[in-house]
Motif scaffolding. Structure first.
Motif, PDB file in Angstrom:
ATOM      1  N   ASN A 155       0.825  -1.207   0.000  1.00  0.00           N
ATOM      2  CA  ASN A 155       0.000   0.000   0.000  1.00  0.00           C
ATOM      3  C   ASN A 155       0.862   1.261   0.000  1.00  0.00           C
ATOM      4  O   ASN A 155       0.548   2.262  -0.655  1.00  0.00           O
ATOM      5  N   PHE A 156       1.946   1.210   0.749  1.00  0.00           N
ATOM      6  CA  PHE A 156       2.888   2.335   0.771  1.00  0.00           C
ATOM      7  C   PHE A 156       3.514   2.532  -0.604  1.00  0.00           C
ATOM      8  O   PHE A 156       3.627   3.668  -1.097  1.00  0.00           O
ATOM      9  N   PHE A 157       3.926   1.435  -1.253  1.00  0.00           N
ATOM     10  CA  PHE A 157       4.497   1.527  -2.596  1.00  0.00           C
ATOM     11  C   PHE A 157       3.482   2.084  -3.588  1.00  0.00           C
ATOM     12  O   PHE A 157       3.834   2.824  -4.506  1.00  0.00           O
ATOM     13  N   LEU A 158       2.233   1.714  -3.406  1.00  0.00           N
ATOM     14  CA  LEU A 158       1.178   2.197  -4.300  1.00  0.00           C
ATOM     15  C   LEU A 158       1.073   3.716  -4.249  1.00  0.00           C
ATOM     16  O   LEU A 158       0.931   4.382  -5.280  1.00  0.00           O
ATOM     17  N   GLU A 159       1.171   4.259  -3.056  1.00  0.00           N
ATOM     18  CA  GLU A 159       1.111   5.713  -2.912  1.00  0.00           C
ATOM     19  C   GLU A 159       2.304   6.385  -3.581  1.00  0.00           C
ATOM     20  O   GLU A 159       2.187   7.497  -4.113  1.00  0.00           O
ATOM     21  N   ARG A 160       3.448   5.724  -3.567  1.00  0.00           N
ATOM     22  CA  ARG A 160       4.669   6.307  -4.123  1.00  0.00           C
ATOM     23  C   ARG A 160       4.773   6.139  -5.631  1.00  0.00           C
ATOM     24  O   ARG A 160       5.240   7.041  -6.326  1.00  0.00           O
TER      25      ARG A 160
END
Length: 296
Positions: A155-160
């Motif tokens: 989810n963090f990677f998705l935001e980035r």
């Protein structure tokens, strides 16, 4: 190879940079560059590939000294890496991620039923009802890899990054070794060595005969699992070849004890199609075997 494409949301620490390989990077032109990331509870690695030049432009590894005992702590460690590294604050032409954990199992494709995907992991891992279970298809080898990714980090990677592909690192490991040694007639045993765990694979006649992951604390643990696996598969230590990858070199205690009990022991050769900076060491390439082979 079937990979997971992420385009929507999915259901005080010390960082130690252990090494880096670096050339100049033009951050104003990233459309022709690829970012590969590999993460585990005890570390984080990434490399940047210039797709036009077939060049590894940067390779970094961070060790999490607290070993990130929980997914939440892992996320905090990953966030700290991103704050420190300018290269990770950019969006690239393409991005893929591999998850390193022991929450995976290989299933023959003929026996795989996606409606019962959670059942496969029950035999080898402790699972919970809210675990997000996915799978990779290992193309041309009639296998499916069922696993649990680090969803909060995805989810963090998705935001980035907006979108990216991800898979389990064992998918990369198994697929690459099967493709590389598909014409070998005699058995090969492979040990891919990490900080606290290692994987054993046995391949013969273009078939995967064995795959498992083991925790270890000493060289005695290591050689026990090597010899036990050989015994179970009726492999003669005087005849089969043991190839070592990951965190290993000829001065390692693991290499020395393996050489004492197995006649044919070698180190994995770098067969990457990409060019490396002149300062790159073979030990670094061997350590990051799966990271450097996860994109093609």
């Amino acid at each position: 190879m079937l990979t997971q494409m992420v385009t929507g949301l999915l259901s005080t620490m010390e960082l130690k940079k252990t090494h880096k390989t670096n050339t100049s990077i033009d951050f104003n032109n990233l459309s022709n560059k690829h970012l590969s990331i590999q993460l585990s509870l005890d570390g984080f690695s990434f490399c940047i590939i210039n797709k036009n030049e077939m060049q590894i432009e940067r390779l970094e590894h961070f060790r999490f000294n607290d070993h990130s005992p929980t997914p939440d702590k892992l996320l905090q460690n990953v966030e700290s890496v991103f704050k420190k590294e300018r290269a990770l604050q950019k969006r690239y032409g393409s991005t893929n991620i591999t998850h390193v954990n022991q929450l995976s199992t290989l299933v023959p494709k003929s026996l795989f039923d996606e409606d019962r995907i959670r059942d496969y992991l029950k035999f080898s891992s402790k699972t919970y009802t809210n675990d997000y279970v996915v799978h990779d298809e290992i193309e041309n080898h009639d296998m499916v890899n069922v696993y649990i990714p680090f969803v909060n980090v995805n989810n963090f990677f998705l935001e980035r990054f907006g979108s990216f592909e991800y898979k389990h690192f064992s998918t990369v490991l198994v697929n690459n070794l099967l493709n590389t040694f598909k014409f070998s007639e005699h058995p090969h045993m492979f040990a891919h060595i990490g900080e606290r765990q290692f994987e054993i694979l046995v391949i013969a006649n273009n078939k995967l005969l064995f795959y498992n992951s083991f925790d270890y604390q000493s060289k005695e643990d290591f050689i026990y699992y090597i010899l036990f696996t050989a015994e179970q598969l009726a492999l003669n230590p005087e005849k089969f070849e043991l190839i070592l990858a990951g965190i290993i070199d000829t001065e390692s205690e693991l290499y020395k004890i393996a050489y004492r009990y197995v006649r044919k022991v070698g180190l994995m050769e770098n067969r990457s199609e990409y060019k490396f900076p002149p300062t790159s060491k073979e030990t670094t390439k061997r350590r990051h075997f799966t990271l450097l082979n996860q994109y093609s």
